[in-house]
Structure formats: structure tokens, C-alpha cells
Design a protein around this motif. Structure first.
Motif, PDB file in Angstrom:
ATOM      1  N   LEU A 163      72.232   4.186  39.172  1.00 10.07           N
ATOM      2  CA  LEU A 163      73.121   3.733  38.277  1.00 10.07           C
ATOM      3  C   LEU A 163      74.197   4.238  38.636  1.00 10.07           C
ATOM      4  N   GLU A 164      75.055   3.575  39.428  1.00  7.92           N
ATOM      5  CA  GLU A 164      76.402   4.182  40.023  1.00  7.92           C
ATOM      6  C   GLU A 164      77.470   3.589  39.408  1.00  7.92           C
ATOM      7  N   GLN A 165      77.397   2.473  38.627  1.00  6.78           N
ATOM      8  CA  GLN A 165      78.752   2.032  38.214  1.00  6.78           C
ATOM      9  C   GLN A 165      78.725   2.422  36.701  1.00  6.78           C
ATOM     10  N   ALA A 166      79.804   2.892  36.371  1.00  3.89           N
ATOM     11  CA  ALA A 166      80.013   3.149  34.969  1.00  3.89           C
ATOM     12  C   ALA A 166      81.327   2.600  34.165  1.00  3.89           C
ATOM     13  N   GLN A 167      80.896   2.272  33.051  1.00  2.00           N
ATOM     14  CA  GLN A 167      82.102   1.815  31.967  1.00  2.00           C
ATOM     15  C   GLN A 167      82.015   2.709  30.607  1.00  2.00           C
ATOM     16  N   TRP A 168      83.172   2.751  30.128  1.00  2.00           N
ATOM     17  CA  TRP A 168      83.115   3.606  28.889  1.00  2.00           C
ATOM     18  C   TRP A 168      84.496   3.095  27.961  1.00  2.00           C
ATOM     19  N   PHE A 169      84.257   3.352  26.684  1.00  2.00           N
ATOM     20  CA  PHE A 169      85.334   2.928  25.806  1.00  2.00           C
ATOM     21  C   PHE A 169      85.743   4.517  25.305  1.00  2.00           C
ATOM     22  N   GLY A 170      86.794   5.150  25.578  1.00  2.00           N
ATOM     23  CA  GLY A 170      87.244   6.431  25.413  1.00  2.00           C
ATOM     24  C   GLY A 170      88.602   6.710  26.240  1.00  2.00           C
ATOM     25  N   ASP A 211      86.804  11.695  23.749  1.00  2.00           N
ATOM     26  CA  ASP A 211      86.799  10.790  22.658  1.00  2.00           C
ATOM     27  C   ASP A 211      85.938   9.560  23.044  1.00  2.00           C
ATOM     28  N   VAL A 212      84.856   9.595  23.912  1.00  2.00           N
ATOM     29  CA  VAL A 212      84.063   8.666  24.174  1.00  2.00           C
ATOM     30  C   VAL A 212      83.248   7.948  23.246  1.00  2.00           C
ATOM     31  N   ARG A 213      83.427   6.620  22.950  1.00  2.00           N
ATOM     32  CA  ARG A 213      82.395   5.956  21.908  1.00  2.00           C
ATOM     33  C   ARG A 213      81.091   5.398  22.472  1.00  2.00           C
ATOM     34  N   TRP A 214      81.323   4.990  23.664  1.00  2.00           N
ATOM     35  CA  TRP A 214      80.126   4.538  24.491  1.00  2.00           C
ATOM     36  C   TRP A 214      80.165   4.574  25.960  1.00  2.00           C
ATOM     37  N   LEU A 215      79.044   4.528  26.657  1.00  2.00           N
ATOM     38  CA  LEU A 215      79.087   4.642  27.943  1.00  2.00           C
ATOM     39  C   LEU A 215      77.975   3.710  28.443  1.00  2.00           C
ATOM     40  N   GLU A 216      78.351   3.084  29.524  1.00  2.00           N
ATOM     41  CA  GLU A 216      77.319   2.076  30.052  1.00  2.00           C
ATOM     42  C   GLU A 216      76.980   2.456  31.541  1.00  2.00           C
ATOM     43  N   LEU A 217      76.023   2.859  32.062  1.00  2.00           N
ATOM     44  CA  LEU A 217      75.616   3.089  33.530  1.00  2.00           C
ATOM     45  C   LEU A 217      74.950   1.799  34.037  1.00  2.00           C
ATOM     46  N   ARG A 218      75.411   1.460  35.113  1.00  2.00           N
ATOM     47  CA  ARG A 218      74.587   0.199  35.843  1.00  2.00           C
ATOM     48  C   ARG A 218      74.220   0.302  37.211  1.00  2.00           C
ATOM     49  N   ASP A 219      73.613  -0.532  37.811  1.00  2.49           N
ATOM     50  CA  ASP A 219      73.433  -0.518  39.396  1.00  2.49           C
ATOM     51  C   ASP A 219      74.698  -0.886  39.932  1.00  2.49           C
ATOM     52  N   ALA A 220      74.469  -0.820  41.127  1.00  4.84           N
ATOM     53  CA  ALA A 220      75.797  -0.991  41.969  1.00  4.84           C
ATOM     54  C   ALA A 220      76.572  -2.175  41.902  1.00  4.84           C
ATOM     55  N   THR A 221      75.822  -3.205  41.641  1.00  3.19           N
ATOM     56  CA  THR A 221      76.634  -4.464  41.229  1.00  3.19           C
ATOM     57  C   THR A 221      77.645  -4.404  40.213  1.00  3.19           C
ATOM     58  N   GLY A 222      77.143  -3.427  39.285  1.00  6.98           N
ATOM     59  CA  GLY A 222      78.067  -3.410  37.856  1.00  6.98           C
ATOM     60  C   GLY A 222      77.662  -4.231  36.791  1.00  6.98           C
ATOM     61  N   SER A 223      76.995  -5.304  37.075  1.00  9.83           N
ATOM     62  CA  SER A 223      76.473  -6.293  36.101  1.00  9.83           C
ATOM     63  C   SER A 223      74.838  -6.389  36.201  1.00  9.83           C
ATOM     64  N   GLY A 224      74.131  -5.525  36.716  1.00  6.91           N
ATOM     65  CA  GLY A 224      72.651  -5.621  36.624  1.00  6.91           C
ATOM     66  C   GLY A 224      72.176  -4.762  35.863  1.00  6.91           C
ATOM     67  N   SER A 225      71.142  -4.195  35.823  1.00  4.98           N
ATOM     68  CA  SER A 225      70.283  -3.419  35.054  1.00  4.98           C
ATOM     69  C   SER A 225      70.698  -1.997  34.868  1.00  4.98           C
ATOM     70  N   GLY A 226      70.384  -1.370  33.688  1.00  3.87           N
ATOM     71  CA  GLY A 226      71.003   0.045  33.355  1.00  3.87           C
ATOM     72  C   GLY A 226      70.873   0.327  32.080  1.00  3.87           C
TER      73      GLY A 226
END
Length: 307
Positions: A163-170, A211-226
Motif C-alpha cells: 500500500l504505497e500510494q497515499a492520499q489525504w485531506f489535511g 489536521d488530517v481528516r482522512w487518509l487513503e492508502l492504496r496499491d502502487a497504481t493509486g487506484s486499486g485496493s487499499g
């Protein structure tokens, strides 16, 4: 949030056209005060916790655990805080299960967590399953009076490798901490987990986002599972391939070896960094001391991990 950016209109000798000179940000409206989840009855054959009361999930390689310590920064070492945390034994907590109970459709796990010096921290988790094979956890931690100045109050968990790709709101895109967060603006950001880290020559606490509201961690493609972690209020969060113990044990950045898992810290309170190596310590409002701490967070599989 309304964000106003000031950029150069033309190429200048010192910067190209479009270079950002300054920015300002204003919050519009009030954030939601609770984690929004949809409750659903859980399958009694798939327990939320194991026999010791620890949460288990196929996406986790290590269950969420209480954490009160960080790898000391240069300021922590020079200011004496790092030595005090080591004396208290905050870097080595021993958990003792007190009880597991079912109450109102939730699983309530109570534990006593002891430091090496014998301090006892009460930790209670109220866990509710919801649709999507995830859960919501209401956390309550009681820090005793003798722990007057600690590094953080939160939980740490480890995801499975990949789970290498991170996206967050903060706040972002760069690292930010409670007493240094004004220079990072609130937004929706993305990065690899590896690039979230700051390679200080002497390894230490790094890479946190305020001040992070949410964090997503996904596989290397950034759009797959996580997985997606959401919080009932803006929290201090980090995702890294190095544990706090890894950072504290290394004397130089070239000694660090990245772990394949992603280590996530979720802190309801995190001590300010201050400038103790060349100035004063952080101010009183950014200290973390004794008392009762309560917060809620949820975990939900995303993408292919839902199936």
C-alpha cells in the motif's frame, strides 16, 4: 476552504511566470464533528478482535496499539525530553488485557498499558462493525498524573506490504506539526509513502501531517485496493516505512532500511517540536500531559479490497 494564491504574472529574473509568492486560506463553514459510518450487524463467525482483544483485519500486518512515544528529534535530545521519555520507558509499553465485553452491539476492550518504569495507562476501545468489512473505534486513554510531558497520545498500526500510494485531506504537501502547521495549507494531497518521509541526516520523528481528516492508502497504481482511515476531527497523522524504534536506533540516514509494511500513526495529541537545539522549547499550549483523551476513527477497505 477558500484559498487565495499570489503568483507572478510575468517571467522575472528571480522566478518564472506563475511562481507562487504567497498564499492565504480561510475556512468556510464548520467541519462535521463525528466519523460518519453506516452500522451493520457483523458476522458472529468473524470476530472483530482476537483472544487478546486486539483488532485484526486482512489488510493489517500489526493491530492498532497505544503509542505515547516518538523517535526523539534533535530538539527532544538537546532539551532533555528524549532522555526523560527513555527513563519513563515510553518506548516499550506492555499491554495487559482487562476485559472484552459486548455492549449495545459494540465490542468494548479494556486494557492496562504499563511503561517500563511502572506507570499504568488505561486504554479502552469501543469497536463497532459496519458495512464494507470495516469498523469504527471510539478510543479513550487515561494518562496518569506522573507523566507530565509525553510525546504523543495515539495509536499505531501497520498495513500489509504494497500500500504505497497515499492520499489525504489535511495540511500539506510538506510535513507539518502542531506548532509548525501554519506554513502548510489544508487541501487534498497525494504522494507515495516513501516520499512522505523527510530524510534528516540523523533519523528522527518526521513526515507527520497536521489536521488530517482522512487518509487513503492504496496499491502502487493509486487506484486499486487499499484502505481508508477517517477521523472524527482533524488529527496528526503519519505514514512511513520506518518504525519509531528504527528511527531512534539509527545514527545516520544511510543506516535506515525501509520496511515493506506501511506504519501509520494516528494521534489525538502530539507534542510540539519547538526549537530547543538553537532556542526555546515549544510553548505550553503544545505540550502533551496527563488526563483523559477521547477520539474516534474508522477503517474501511476500498477498491478491490472490498470483495
Amino acid at each position: 476552504f477558500l484559498t487565495v494564491r499570489f503568483v507572478t504574472m510575468d517571467d522575472e529574473p528571480w522566478a518564472p511566470r506563475g511562481h507562487e509568492v504567497a498564499w492565504g486560506q480561510l475556512a468556510l463553514g464548520s467541519p462535521r464533528s463525528r466519523v460518519a459510518v453506516e452500522s451493520a450487524p457483523r458476522d458472529s463467525t468473524a470476530p472483530i478482535v482476537d483472544a487478546t482483544g486486539l483488532l485484526s483485519h486482512p489488510l493489517l500486518s500489526a493491530s492498532p496499539a497505544l503509542c505515547l512515544w516518538r523517535a526523539p528529534t534533535d530538539n527532544d535530545r538537546i532539551g532533555g525530553m528524549g532522555a526523560r521519555w527513555a527513563e519513563w520507558g515510553l518506548d516499550h509499553l506492555e499491554r495487559e488485557l482487562v476485559s472484552i465485553a459486548e455492549h449495545g452491539g459494540a465490542t468494548v476492550v479494556t486494557a492496562n498499558v504499563r511503561t517500563r518504569a511502572g506507570h499504568v495507562i488505561r486504554h479502552e476501545q469501543t469497536i463497532r462493525a459496519h458495512s464494507g468489512a470495516g469498523w469504527t473505534v471510539d478510543e479513550r486513554v487515561v494518562v496518569p498524573a506522573e507523566l507530565t510531558d509525553i510525546a504523543r497520545v495515539g495509536i499505531v498500526l501497520e498495513t500489509i506490504p504494497g500500500l504505497e500510494q497515499a492520499q489525504w485531506f489535511g495540511r500539506g504537501p510538506h510535513e507539518s506539526y502542531p506548532d509548525r502547521r501554519r506554513g502548510a495549507r489544508v487541501g487534498r494531497w497525494q504522494s507515495s509513502v516513501a516520499d512522505l518521509a523527510v530524510p534528516y541526516i540523523r533519523p528522527q520523528e518526521n513526515g507527520g501531517r497536521a489536521d488530517v481528516r482522512w487518509l487513503e492508502l492504496r496499491d502502487a497504481t493509486g487506484s486499486g485496493s487499499g484502505l481508508r482511515l477517517a477521523f472524527d476531527r482533524p488529527l496528526q497523522v503519519s505514514a512511513t516505512h520506518h518504525s519509531a524504534a528504527d528511527l531512534a536506533a539509527a545514527g545516520h540516514d544511510i543506516e535506515l532500511v525501509a520496511r515493506p509494511e506501511t506504519i501509520v500513526h494516528i494521534d489525538v495529541a502530539h507534542r510540539g517540536l519547538g526549537t530547543a537545539s538553537c532556542g526555546p522549547d515549544t510553548t505550553a499550549e503544545y505540550l502533551v500531559g496527563p488526563g483523559s483523551y477521547e477520539w474516534s476513527w474508522s477503517m474501511e477497505p476500498v477498491g478491490d479490497a472490498r470483495s
